[in-house]
Design an enzyme around this catalytic site. Sequence first.
Site: not given
Length: 463
Positions: A243, A254, A313, A315, A317
């Site tokens: 990112k 997150d 990015d 990740e 799921r």
Amino acid sequence: MAENRLSFAPAGTPARPLFLVTPEGFAEFLARQPEGVQAWLSAQNFTGGSGDPVLLPAEGGQISGAVLGLGDARSRARSRFAVARAAARLPEGAWRLEGELSAEARDEAALGWLLAGYRFDRYRSAKRPAAQLVAPEGTEAARLELIANAEVLTRDLINTPASDMGPDELEAAFRALAFAHGADVTVIRGDDLLAQNFPMIHAVGRASPRAPRLLDLRWGAEGPQVTLVGKGVCFDTGGLDLKPSSGMLNMKKDMGGAATVMGLAQMIMGAGLKIRLRVLVPAVENAVSGNSFRPRDILTARNGLTVEVNNTDAEGRLVLADALALAVEESPDLLISMATLTGAARVALGPDLPPFYTDCADLAATLSAAAQKVRDPLWQMPFWDAYEPMIEPGIADLDNAPSGGMAGSITAALFLRRFAGEARYAHFDIFCHQPSDAPARPKGGIGQGARALFEALPDLVKV
């Protein structure tokens, strides 16, 4: 976590009145006031419109009470927790509400007041006291305190920076929650994830020196089984698909899915619902090192499906997929996943309105009604079957990040549905961050969807 308990003032506490006034009822309210208060409100140009509270004077320079304008019907419809504006601005001490309120408006006002008392002051030397409310007559005070303090847990977990909230600390908070309610916890950590067939949780978290793990809580011996799965990515660099710095600023949040299901679990256990509860949290840090998983790697999930990694990015799921695959092995009566999963959901609906996905019409209707009732907004989005080809890359069964930038929240939900089997399932793509201060919702971490689920749960599983 630091103690930050929210509570109503003890019953019988002497309290100043806070008068709740609308423009329609202002003339009648004013006529009942002493001449000095009438003159004071006139000098303040107060007419019942939406705004901050106005303090009312008493003899000797004291405060006799306060009045809060709720605004007209349109203003009231547009504002959540309007009474909580006063809680944040009134002098400390005890207050009581005066004014005609429906049962739902009364409970909203009382809960909003409690939530307005939240302070994340772990890293601050100065502590700011809050005004307290005497629970309005007819309010289930203990239930509202339970809900508010579950939200405290969620907010504290999200607000804590990743330096102090990695997988180790999230596990400690998870264990503390279980201990407080007599629940059982098992943890699978590090390379044991591979040995016990959780390859995608391991792949996402292996690059961090803070070992990945799967947290598993069980509580309750009777009733239908409800399984909650929460994304516990304690910090997300994006992995090798790094990112930009601006994209990392809020990535301590997150693990908001994990924090929210833990808050919901605290409500369920604290209320003693007659269900068998299971909470699964894959706790990882998506870091960068020589053994990071790579773009175009193909991973095999717990249920045997293969996944091409087209963006490291995406990740969340991946770790949820292994946890969902475990959950459905015992056929729960209700399966819920919650995750700060996609920016696409924010583009579609903004930060204050999270989408949820389900194929069950009765589940959707019950959730939507509960969300409106408890002022915890949700919006149903579709598992759109026509988009299934977008998550099928050809080289593997599934693609974790379809190209094209279209329907990102829907394709993420479709990906997760592949791991939910035949379960009665709903997925929540939540944001868990309040961008600026709002009534009862200070800037920072916030839970979304938990109150609606708690309200709906007795009807969803017929407890």
